[in-house]
Write an enzyme that holds these catalytic residues in place. Structure first.
Site, PDB file in Angstrom:
ATOM      1  N   GLU A 168       9.923 -19.408  34.629  1.00 14.18           N
ATOM      2  CA  GLU A 168       8.864 -18.438  34.915  1.00 14.18           C
ATOM      3  C   GLU A 168       8.260 -17.934  33.608  1.00 14.18           C
ATOM      4  O   GLU A 168       8.778 -16.990  32.998  1.00 14.18           O
ATOM      5  CB  GLU A 168       9.442 -17.244  35.672  1.00 14.18           C
ATOM      6  CG  GLU A 168      10.077 -17.588  36.994  1.00 14.18           C
ATOM      7  CD  GLU A 168      10.056 -16.395  37.937  1.00 14.18           C
ATOM      8  OE1 GLU A 168       9.396 -16.500  38.979  1.00 14.18           O
ATOM      9  OE2 GLU A 168      10.664 -15.369  37.619  1.00 14.18           O
ATOM     10  N   GLY A 228       2.819 -12.190  37.847  1.00  4.21           N
ATOM     11  CA  GLY A 228       2.051 -11.035  38.317  1.00  4.21           C
ATOM     12  C   GLY A 228       0.713 -10.871  37.623  1.00  4.21           C
ATOM     13  O   GLY A 228       0.066  -9.826  37.756  1.00  4.21           O
ATOM     14  N   ASN A 281      10.415 -13.528  46.066  1.00  7.31           N
ATOM     15  CA  ASN A 281      10.991 -12.343  45.420  1.00  7.31           C
ATOM     16  C   ASN A 281      10.123 -11.135  45.761  1.00  7.31           C
ATOM     17  O   ASN A 281       9.016 -11.000  45.244  1.00  7.31           O
ATOM     18  CB  ASN A 281      11.024 -12.578  43.896  1.00  7.31           C
ATOM     19  CG  ASN A 281      11.499 -11.348  43.137  1.00  7.31           C
ATOM     20  OD1 ASN A 281      12.038 -10.404  43.721  1.00  7.31           O
ATOM     21  ND2 ASN A 281      11.297 -11.354  41.827  1.00  7.31           N
ATOM     22  N   HIS A 332      15.842 -12.385  35.765  1.00  5.61           N
ATOM     23  CA  HIS A 332      14.396 -12.270  35.972  1.00  5.61           C
ATOM     24  C   HIS A 332      13.794 -11.562  34.755  1.00  5.61           C
ATOM     25  O   HIS A 332      14.405 -10.658  34.184  1.00  5.61           O
ATOM     26  CB  HIS A 332      14.095 -11.488  37.258  1.00  5.61           C
ATOM     27  CG  HIS A 332      12.651 -11.565  37.640  1.00  5.61           C
ATOM     28  ND1 HIS A 332      11.683 -10.801  37.030  1.00  5.61           N
ATOM     29  CD2 HIS A 332      12.000 -12.348  38.547  1.00  5.61           C
ATOM     30  CE1 HIS A 332      10.499 -11.103  37.547  1.00  5.61           C
ATOM     31  NE2 HIS A 332      10.662 -12.033  38.473  1.00  5.61           N
ATOM     32  N   SER A 346       2.708 -16.428  39.507  1.00  8.72           N
ATOM     33  CA  SER A 346       1.429 -16.362  40.235  1.00  8.72           C
ATOM     34  C   SER A 346       1.170 -17.587  41.113  1.00  8.72           C
ATOM     35  O   SER A 346       0.018 -18.017  41.249  1.00  8.72           O
ATOM     36  CB  SER A 346       0.269 -16.138  39.263  1.00  8.72           C
ATOM     37  OG  SER A 346       0.416 -14.895  38.601  1.00  8.72           O
ATOM     38  N   GLU A 350      11.672  -9.354  34.423  1.00  6.14           N
ATOM     39  CA  GLU A 350      11.570  -7.882  34.515  1.00  6.14           C
ATOM     40  C   GLU A 350      12.914  -7.229  34.212  1.00  6.14           C
ATOM     41  O   GLU A 350      12.970  -6.129  33.656  1.00  6.14           O
ATOM     42  CB  GLU A 350      11.043  -7.493  35.908  1.00  6.14           C
ATOM     43  CG  GLU A 350       9.566  -7.834  36.044  1.00  6.14           C
ATOM     44  CD  GLU A 350       9.116  -8.208  37.443  1.00  6.14           C
ATOM     45  OE1 GLU A 350       9.825  -7.903  38.420  1.00  6.14           O
ATOM     46  OE2 GLU A 350       8.030  -8.832  37.555  1.00  6.14           O
ATOM     47  N   LYS A 362      10.669  -8.084  45.078  1.00  4.10           N
ATOM     48  CA  LYS A 362      10.788  -7.018  44.067  1.00  4.10           C
ATOM     49  C   LYS A 362      11.001  -5.666  44.770  1.00  4.10           C
ATOM     50  O   LYS A 362      11.642  -5.615  45.797  1.00  4.10           O
ATOM     51  CB  LYS A 362       9.570  -7.012  43.151  1.00  4.10           C
ATOM     52  CG  LYS A 362       9.231  -8.401  42.619  1.00  4.10           C
ATOM     53  CD  LYS A 362       8.248  -8.376  41.500  1.00  4.10           C
ATOM     54  CE  LYS A 362       7.844  -9.807  41.178  1.00  4.10           C
ATOM     55  NZ  LYS A 362       7.111  -9.934  39.955  1.00  4.10           N
TER      56      LYS A 362
HETATM   57  C1  PEP Z   1       8.297 -13.393  40.145  1.00  4.52           C
HETATM   58  O1  PEP Z   1       8.397 -12.190  40.156  1.00  4.52           O
HETATM   59  O2  PEP Z   1       9.310 -14.084  40.084  1.00  4.52           O
HETATM   60  C2  PEP Z   1       6.961 -13.985  40.224  1.00  4.52           C
HETATM   61  C3  PEP Z   1       6.826 -15.255  39.973  1.00  4.52           C
HETATM   62  O3  PEP Z   1       5.915 -13.138  40.539  1.00  4.52           O
HETATM   63  P1  PEP Z   1       4.396 -13.563  40.839  1.00  4.52           P
HETATM   64  O4  PEP Z   1       4.432 -14.728  41.782  1.00  4.52           O
HETATM   65  O5  PEP Z   1       3.790 -12.347  41.475  1.00  4.52           O
HETATM   66  O6  PEP Z   1       3.776 -13.926  39.547  1.00  4.52           O
END
Ligand code: PEP
Length: 270
Positions: free
Chosen positions: A187, A193, A26, A115, A233, A117, A28
């Site tokens: 997630e 992040g 992803n 997601h 992450s 966000e 973003k």
């Molecule tokens: C994501 O945005 O779906 C995600 C898992 O980000 P990150 O790997 O940076 O934590």
């Protein structure tokens, strides 16, 4: 080690072997066009040279690059594209929105839905996400449905119930056949992040609970066919242990998917 042993016992389970292994990146709201193209070319070349497993590699670039990136992966059977979002509406006067039908018309096979966000910054609710899931499926685009708890919720005893409820309210109206087209991405928000990764044990526990929840409504055979990805992450260092867990079928990767070397190493861990 314990997880590896558990996974080995699963190797005798036919459905486990049938589940699609997926590593999705992803991006973003990152990369300008040249950078997006360079990243894609590097990934395609590295995957050709180095990836020996059959993981599906799904790139989720910003929507404006989907048609361009499509050209770079169209002859690569392991690669597919996902949009990062779609409208819950079918078509019409919704300035700035992109419909699932539009995604389908340019050959996009997957779309991220829910997601954290989007839930956090755009107030997307479970009910709205159910509508997005419906319009994606109606247009032959497979939802990658994201779910997960905040740190505050994790500190509450029923954080598993919270995530199960996200599935209930956004997915459990679907027929068995429809559900089989959905990929789930667990997630935990506290791991996105932040550099904090859920341990393989923590992630496995949630994945197993979500699979059992699906089984309670649709039966074990259906639940065993649904790919459940872990996101939060993930790095090349953490991926091998996470991906060794029996109910973790791959990853949804944010930050580390922006670097071709790191992302390729994550794919190789799958
Ligand atoms: C994501 O945005 O779906 C995600 C898992 O980000 P990150 O790997 O940076 O934590």
């Amino acid at each position: 080690m314990v997880l590896l042993l558990r996974k080995m016992t699963y190797f005798h389970n036919k459905n486990f072997l049938m589940r699609k292994k997926i590593v999705a990146g992803n991006w973003k709201m990152n990369k300008v066009l040249d950078e997006a193209v360079a990243l894609t070319s590097e990934l395609v070349n590295m995957a050709k040279d180095e990836v020996r497993n059959d993981a599906k590699i799904i790139l989720c670039p910003p929507a404006i690059y989907l048609t361009t990136i499509q050209k770079y992966i169209e002859n690569e059977p392991n690669f597919a594209l996902a949009a990062q979002n779609c409208s819950d509406k079918v078509s019409g006067a919704f300035t700035g929105e992109i419909s699932a039908q539009m995604l389908q018309s340019i050959g996009v096979q997957y779309v991220l839905i829910g997601h954290s966000e989007r839930r956090q910054y755009f107030n997307e609710t479970n009910a709205l996400l159910a509508e997005k899931v419906n319009t994606a499926l109606a247009n032959g685009v497979s939802p990658i449905f994201c779910c997960g708890e905040s740190l505050e919720q994790r500190q509450n005893d029923d954080y598993i119930g919270f995530v199960k409820n996200q599935l209930t309210e956004s997915l459990f109206h679907l027929s068995e056949e429809q559900l089989k087209s959905v990929v789930i991405a667990y997630e935990p928000i506290w791991a996105i992040g932040t550099g904090l990764t859920a341990s393989a044990e923590q992630a496995q526990d949630m994945h197993a609970a979500l699979r059992a929840h699906i089984a309670s409504k649709y039966g074990a055979d259906v639940a065993d066919e649904i790919s459940i990805l872990y996101g939060g992450s993930v790095t090349a260092a953490s991926a091998p242990e996470l991906f060794a867990a029996p109910d973790i079928d791959g990853g949804l990767v944010g930050g580390a998917s922006l670097k071709s070397r790191e992302f390729t190493n994550i794919i190789k861990a799958r």
